[in-house]
Design a protein around this motif. Structure first.
Motif, PDB file in Angstrom:
ATOM      1  N   LYS A  48       0.840  -1.195   0.000  1.00  0.00           N
ATOM      2  CA  LYS A  48       0.000   0.000   0.000  1.00  0.00           C
ATOM      3  C   LYS A  48       0.874   1.244   0.000  1.00  0.00           C
ATOM      4  N   ILE A  49       0.338   2.280  -0.608  1.00  0.00           N
ATOM      5  CA  ILE A  49       1.039   3.564  -0.622  1.00  0.00           C
ATOM      6  C   ILE A  49       0.244   4.550   0.221  1.00  0.00           C
ATOM      7  N   GLU A  50       0.952   5.420   0.913  1.00  0.00           N
ATOM      8  CA  GLU A  50       0.271   6.388   1.767  1.00  0.00           C
ATOM      9  C   GLU A  50       1.021   7.715   1.732  1.00  0.00           C
ATOM     10  N   SER A  51       0.270   8.795   1.885  1.00  0.00           N
ATOM     11  CA  SER A  51       0.899  10.120   1.798  1.00  0.00           C
ATOM     12  C   SER A  51       1.210  10.667   3.189  1.00  0.00           C
ATOM     13  N   HIS A  52       2.233  11.476   3.271  1.00  0.00           N
ATOM     14  CA  HIS A  52       2.482  12.261   4.479  1.00  0.00           C
ATOM     15  C   HIS A  52       2.956  13.642   4.037  1.00  0.00           C
ATOM     16  N   ASN A  53       2.135  14.268   3.190  1.00  0.00           N
ATOM     17  CA  ASN A  53       2.555  15.483   2.490  1.00  0.00           C
ATOM     18  C   ASN A  53       2.640  16.704   3.395  1.00  0.00           C
ATOM     19  N   HIS A  54       1.539  17.005   4.069  1.00  0.00           N
ATOM     20  CA  HIS A  54       1.518  18.236   4.862  1.00  0.00           C
ATOM     21  C   HIS A  54       2.543  18.202   6.000  1.00  0.00           C
ATOM     22  N   PRO A  55       2.612  17.116   6.764  1.00  0.00           N
ATOM     23  CA  PRO A  55       3.615  17.090   7.832  1.00  0.00           C
ATOM     24  C   PRO A  55       5.040  17.256   7.299  1.00  0.00           C
ATOM     25  N   SER A  56       5.290  16.740   6.085  1.00  0.00           N
ATOM     26  CA  SER A  56       6.652  16.796   5.544  1.00  0.00           C
ATOM     27  C   SER A  56       7.036  18.214   5.117  1.00  0.00           C
ATOM     28  N   TYR A  57       6.034  19.030   4.875  1.00  0.00           N
ATOM     29  CA  TYR A  57       6.344  20.430   4.568  1.00  0.00           C
ATOM     30  C   TYR A  57       6.634  21.188   5.853  1.00  0.00           C
ATOM     31  N   VAL A  58       5.847  20.916   6.892  1.00  0.00           N
ATOM     32  CA  VAL A  58       6.009  21.619   8.166  1.00  0.00           C
ATOM     33  C   VAL A  58       7.323  21.218   8.835  1.00  0.00           C
ATOM     34  N   TYR A  93       4.671  22.166  -6.826  1.00  0.00           N
ATOM     35  CA  TYR A  93       4.899  21.469  -5.552  1.00  0.00           C
ATOM     36  C   TYR A  93       5.688  22.331  -4.554  1.00  0.00           C
ATOM     37  N   ALA A  94       6.057  23.530  -4.962  1.00  0.00           N
ATOM     38  CA  ALA A  94       6.721  24.426  -4.005  1.00  0.00           C
ATOM     39  C   ALA A  94       5.701  24.712  -2.916  1.00  0.00           C
ATOM     40  N   ALA A  95       6.094  24.580  -1.673  1.00  0.00           N
ATOM     41  CA  ALA A  95       5.203  24.761  -0.511  1.00  0.00           C
ATOM     42  C   ALA A  95       4.159  23.649  -0.398  1.00  0.00           C
ATOM     43  N   ASN A  96       4.126  22.741  -1.359  1.00  0.00           N
ATOM     44  CA  ASN A  96       3.244  21.574  -1.265  1.00  0.00           C
ATOM     45  C   ASN A  96       3.985  20.316  -1.719  1.00  0.00           C
ATOM     46  N   PRO A  97       5.065  19.974  -1.041  1.00  0.00           N
ATOM     47  CA  PRO A  97       5.795  18.775  -1.469  1.00  0.00           C
ATOM     48  C   PRO A  97       4.928  17.531  -1.238  1.00  0.00           C
ATOM     49  N   LEU A  98       5.154  16.526  -2.045  1.00  0.00           N
ATOM     50  CA  LEU A  98       4.457  15.254  -1.840  1.00  0.00           C
ATOM     51  C   LEU A  98       5.446  14.217  -1.354  1.00  0.00           C
ATOM     52  N   VAL A  99       5.080  13.553  -0.273  1.00  0.00           N
ATOM     53  CA  VAL A  99       5.870  12.446   0.244  1.00  0.00           C
ATOM     54  C   VAL A  99       4.928  11.258   0.356  1.00  0.00           C
ATOM     55  N   ASN A 100       4.998  10.375  -0.608  1.00  0.00           N
ATOM     56  CA  ASN A 100       4.172   9.161  -0.593  1.00  0.00           C
ATOM     57  C   ASN A 100       5.102   7.985  -0.357  1.00  0.00           C
ATOM     58  N   ALA A 101       4.797   7.190   0.650  1.00  0.00           N
ATOM     59  CA  ALA A 101       5.650   6.043   0.968  1.00  0.00           C
ATOM     60  C   ALA A 101       4.863   4.758   0.734  1.00  0.00           C
ATOM     61  N   LEU A 102       5.534   3.789   0.148  1.00  0.00           N
ATOM     62  CA  LEU A 102       4.913   2.493  -0.116  1.00  0.00           C
ATOM     63  C   LEU A 102       5.649   1.440   0.698  1.00  0.00           C
ATOM     64  N   CYS A 103       4.879   0.507   1.246  1.00  0.00           N
ATOM     65  CA  CYS A 103       5.519  -0.617   1.935  1.00  0.00           C
ATOM     66  C   CYS A 103       4.927  -1.907   1.387  1.00  0.00           C
ATOM     67  N   VAL A 104       5.755  -2.940   1.321  1.00  0.00           N
ATOM     68  CA  VAL A 104       5.291  -4.252   0.884  1.00  0.00           C
ATOM     69  C   VAL A 104       5.658  -5.267   1.968  1.00  0.00           C
ATOM     70  N   GLY A 105       4.722  -6.181   2.226  1.00  0.00           N
ATOM     71  CA  GLY A 105       4.954  -7.198   3.248  1.00  0.00           C
ATOM     72  C   GLY A 105       4.587  -8.576   2.725  1.00  0.00           C
ATOM     73  N   VAL A 106       5.104  -9.581   3.377  1.00  0.00           N
ATOM     74  CA  VAL A 106       4.913 -10.961   2.932  1.00  0.00           C
ATOM     75  C   VAL A 106       4.412 -11.809   4.087  1.00  0.00           C
ATOM     76  N   MET A 107       3.484 -12.717   3.780  1.00  0.00           N
ATOM     77  CA  MET A 107       2.990 -13.648   4.792  1.00  0.00           C
ATOM     78  C   MET A 107       2.512 -14.915   4.105  1.00  0.00           C
ATOM     79  N   LYS A 108       2.237 -15.936   4.906  1.00  0.00           N
ATOM     80  CA  LYS A 108       1.545 -17.107   4.393  1.00  0.00           C
ATOM     81  C   LYS A 108       0.043 -16.815   4.474  1.00  0.00           C
TER      82      LYS A 108
END
Lengths: 750, 223
Positions: A99-109, A183-198
């Motif tokens: 899944k990918i998720e954003s953390h845009n506003h906090p990353s600007y502050v 994107y000046a003053a509105n940077p985008l930081v989207n992070a994706l993580c992948v996990g594995v299970m049975k």
């Protein structure tokens, strides 16, 4: 004095700070109608965060439904949208969640902590599904490279993504970085993580089993991130308001690493029935979602929550977004075993309540009831807005102002100069200065990582099962045509995955847009979702989950509509993966797909002329599917030794990247009837270059011919140390490397 | 041959080190930081990571973990011990190796495929290499600058205790390009680069790192 349910019933007229908490007047009235009284302060806090844009998707819900309605038939989907993350079957009993998720506003502050906790949050989402997180990726957007604020934001964001991910021991295997003034003053930081299970390990966030214990474990609850979701993520920035720094969370990756290992041991011992991470809206979100997804009732004694700061009020405790916390549902019989495991990992744990059959979420504070609500009204029955949307009046003008009139290079020298300038331009330059700050080796299963087309991981050592993941998103294309732009993002990520030899299976999306209160932005958003849902249907890759981030704008200026699409694919034998780099002299380079005169929204038009207008390249999803099948089959059958998808900057940039990987040379000729400039720089889609060993040439071309897929022999790999575009120009590989690799390092090391 | 791999809270490359031991033909044995027992292993790897969050100073807290007590005694008695990255930092903090590791001179984390020159092939962990051999293995650290006073550095050089040196660009400001050192006896080696990430052609830039693990296994067989 604590505001209790009893007091609230007696004091209906007491004024409440619903406005400061981000609620609208009609929303506040609805809460009063639901409860039949005024909410307590704790209830108000809870509704305000859970009904925020960030948590409730109130503006986007009506559009997001299309991902379900148009979902293609797929046997691979084990868990769909609505849980912490979707789960995909990859065979041999293994499942992958991503899944990918954003953390845009906090990353600007606060760039470092904003980005770091963005990584931490998505990793916990993946962990909460029962999976071991195995890799991360990051998709970043910044203002112009030479802008002062970019120099504040970018190094902090990169250090935050790296600092948190490196310390968690998760390899960072790819992503993208794009610069654009929007994107000046509105940077985008989207992070994706992948996990594995049975398959058997899948955990859901459902609190069932009356009498089961509600356990909060991990870091203590502090005053950080209070109201982060409602205040930061759901409003545009405005200079007139006070600093929002206290609303940004602070991360502790060491705590999270310990929490990961601890949770995996809890899953392995089968002592946890359901689990949810604490992210946006903290305890408010976890309790109301767990309860409403399960038997419907929960009783919590809030004073049992372990605190970092004893002065926190009950409302603050419920809203705190302190990181590295999880909530588990545990049967009374398993509780001792559960506590023994958390103790072994020195993870602090508190039993704070239990599952009930009352249908109510009741929260007490030292014996007095401060919350008594139907959890569904908090978690699921928030407001839904049918926001007005309208095609902006400037759209026609923008599409009419195509790149046709722009001056094009024609002589060999001009083409050579164009290539060297594009190679050094911020969006096409090497991103090694950034990615060298990320550990790509940890866990020992990284088969391909940036700057390859997709990240590739080995999942199982005994069978060689592997996965590939790529993220892409071109905001300029989407500005010209949001429907097509979203499909182009999907097509590119899909193509990137197939380029490595993986069969694309599923999609996650990070939708980053301006204010939903602007009908033009809302139109971009609606069109992008329609395009993406239609595209996923055509390609047979369902959307498994994702994230919406709105209000990415300053004043009236919204960011480019940025749909970031992540595609996951599977490789039955990861040793068969196709890398990007040219290596062996004498091998033949083929161009697959059709090249047209398409420069609308192109990197060339932008970097050379500062031009954005016209139509983006046309989409042909049937051709993308065909190309993917050729790439996957050729990889499986050993017909190709390298492949690289064509995208931003066209063929010329792909050739340079492939040559630079191992420092070889190549000789290329322009096919008859094709303009050299169009051949080199067009951004036509559904194209790739492949390197074919001579012994496999007949088999490979036969396969393309049988599928009637366009393929042209355009060059040879050699060890001459130059890129020779015959009849046009010659550039030494060293000169290419210098142009490609110096832009970011000279900017940030100065 | 049984090689122990210690897991501290915050260890990250412990499974990679165990895999490298297996690929080299040994048996990997997990050792837990809180357990003051080496369980009879023939050698120990202290893996990379951020033990105890690198709080206070890298390796400074791990040094006091219960498992370190028998480990330090055994190392002084000749048990082969390899500390990689954070493990190297722990060995310095434990005074099994001289010097210290400080923040990279450029103040950023760096991950790259690093060329190295093997300078000492008489240690328990490098006997399988040729003197002066150039190898390439991953380097990834934020605090990898090796420092010591001039007298210590001169002593290390004079006694041939610099095990590997960075070839080409110095990636972190380490004095005299030092990437790894050994104790006087040659059984304890600390390395900033990561040989455990270069043991398979599928996942590593090379398989040049395998020699550290095969060296110790061959040495144990011979003795």
């Amino acid at each position: 004095m604590i505001d209790t349910v009893e007091l609230a019933a007696k004091t209906p007229d007491q004024s409440q700070p619903w406005d400061e908490l981000g609620l609208k007047a009609d929303e506040y009235q609805r809460i009063r109608d639901i409860l039949g009284r005024r909410p307590t302060n704790a209830e108000l806090a809870m509704y305000s965060v859970m009904w925020s844009e960030h948590c409730s998707y109130k503006s986007s819900k009506v559009h997001l439904r299309q991902f379900g309605d148009k979902a293609p038939q797929s046997d691979a989907l084990l868990v769909g949208m609505g849980q912490n993350a979707g789960v995909v079957d990859i065979g041999h009993g293994y499942a992958v969640t991503f899944k990918i998720e954003s953390h845009n506003h906090p990353s600007y502050v606060e760039p470092y902590q904003g980005a770091a906790t963005g990584v931490g949050g998505i990793v916990r989402d993946i962990l909460a599904m029962g999976a071991r997180p195995v890799a991360v990726m990051d998709s970043l957007r910044f203002g112009p490279l030479d802008a002062d604020d970019t120099h504040r934001v970018l190094p902090g964001v990169v250090a935050g993504v790296g600092g948190y991910g490196n310390c968690l021991g998760l390899p960072n295997i790819g992503g993208e970085v794009v610069f654009d003034p929007s994107y000046a003053a509105n940077p985008l930081v989207n992070a994706l993580c992948v996990g594995v299970m049975k398959h058997d390990d899948i955990h859901l966030a459902n609190a069932t089993g009356v009498g089961n214990k509600v356990v909060l474990f991990g870091a203590r609850t502090g005053g950080d991130g209070i109201g982060g979701a409602s205040i930061l993520a759901s409003e545009s920035f405005d200079d007139t308001k006070p600093s929002k720094r206290p609303a940004v969370q602070v991360g502790d990756p060491f705590m999270e690493k310990v929490l990961i290992e601890c949770c995996l041991e809890l899953f392995g011992a089968q002592v946890v029935e359901a689990i949810q991470d604490l992210g946006a809206a903290g305890i408010s979100c976890a309790t109301s979602e767990l309860a409403s997804n399960g038997d419907g009732g929960m009783y919590v004694q809030l004073e049992k929550v372990l605190l970092r700061d004893p002065s926190l009020t009950p409302g603050e405790i419920m809203m705190s977004e302190s990181q590295e916390r999880m909530m588990g549902i545990v049967t009374p019989e398993n509780l001792d075993a559960f506590l023994a495991i958390t103790a072994r990992w020195d993870v602090e744990t508190a039993v704070i309540g239990e599952v009930t059959g009352t249908g109510r979420l009741i929260i007490d504070w030292h014996g007095e009831t401060i919350v008594d609500v139907d959890p569904r009204t908090v978690a699921h029955d928030g407001p839904v807005y049918e926001r007005p949307f309208a095609r902006p009046p400037w759209q026609d003008e923008l599409q009419a102002a195509g790149p046709e009139g722009l001056a094009r290079p024609s002589s060999g020298d001009e083409l050579r100069g164009t290539l060297l300038r594009l190679l050094a331009s911020p969006n096409l330059a090497s991103k090694a200065w950034i990615t060298d700050q990320y550990d790509r080796y940890v866990l020992g299963n990284t088969v391909l990582a940036q700057p390859e087309d997709a990240g590739v991981l080995r999942i199982d050592e005994s069978t060689g099962l592997g996965v590939a993941i790529a993220t892409d998103g071109n905001g300029r294309y989407a500005k010209l045509d949001p429907y097509t732009g979203a499909q182009l993002a999907l097509a590119e990520a899909y193509r990137n995955v197939a380029t490595t030899g993986a069969r694309p299976l599923a999609v996650t999306d990070g939708l980053n847009f301006g204010s939903p209160e602007d009908p033009a932005v809302m139109w971009q958003f609606a069109e992008a979702i329609r395009g993406l849902a239609d595209g996923c249907q055509a390609l047979g890759t369902p959307v498994t989950g994702g994230n919406v981030s709105l209000y990415n704008q300053t004043g009236d200026t919204a960011i480019l509509p940025t749909a970031i699409v992540g595609v996951l694919g599977v490789l039955d034998d990861v040793a068969r993966r196709t890398p990007q780099g040219f290596r062996e002299s004498g091998q033949v380079v083929y161009l697959l797909g059709e090249t047209r005169d398409e420069f609308g929204g192109s990197e060339w038009a932008w970097a050379e002329h500062g031009h954005l207008g016209g139509r983006p390249p046309s989409v042909d999803l049937a051709a993308e599917r065909e190309l993917a099948e050729i790439l996957v089959n050729a990889s499986r059958d050993g017909l190709i030794d390298a492949a690289h998808d064509l995208s931003d900057g066209g063929l010329a940039i792909a050739l340079v990247e492939s040559v630079l990987r191992y420092g070889v040379g190549a000789r290329v000729w322009v096919p008859d009837g094709l303009d050299p400039f169009v051949f080199l720089f067009s951004e036509s889609q559904a194209r790739a270059i492949v390197v074919v060993p001579r012994s496999e040439e007949v088999r490979f071309t036969d396969m393309c011919s049988a599928r009637r897929f366009p393929h042209q022999r355009i060059g040879m790999v050699d060890d001459g140390g130059v890129l020779d575009v015959q009849g046009q120009f010659v550039v030494p590989v060293d000169e290419l490397r210098a142009a490609h690799e110096s832009t970011l390092s000279s900017t940030f090391e100065a | 041959m049984r090689i122990g791999v210690v897991t501290f809270p915050g260890s990250l490359d412990d499974r990679d080190a165990a895999r490298a031991v297996r690929v080299a033909g040994g048996e990997a044995v997990s050792l837990w930081h809180g357990d003051a027992d080496l369980h009879g292993v023939d050698a120990v790897v202290l893996p990379g990571g951020f033990s105890y969050g690198d709080y206070l100073r890298c390796g400074a807290i791990a040094r006091f973990a219960p498992v370190m007590e028998p480990l330090v005694d055994a190392a002084r008695g000749g048990l082969p011990v390899l500390g990689i990255c954070n493990g190297f930092q722990v060995l310095c903090e434990s005074h099994l190796l001289p010097g210290a590791l400080i923040r990279n001179d450029h103040r950023k984390f760096v991950c790259r495929d690093q060329p190295l020159r093997v300078e000492n092939t008489a240690t328990a962990w490098t006997s399988g290499y040729a003197a002066g051999q150039q190898i390439v293995i991953p380097l990834k650290n934020g605090e990898g600058g090796y420092v010591a006073d001039d007298r210590t550095l001169d002593e290390l050089e004079a006694e041939g205790r610099v095990v590997v040196r960075y070839a080409g660009d110095n990636p972190n400001g380490s004095y005299r390009d030092i990437a790894g050192v050994t104790n006087a006896r040659g059984n304890v080696v600390g390395l900033m680069p990561h040989p455990e990430h270069a043991v398979e052609s599928l996942t590593g830039p090379t398989t040049d790192g395998l020699g550290f693990f095969t060296s110790v296994l061959e040495g144990l067989v011979r003795s």
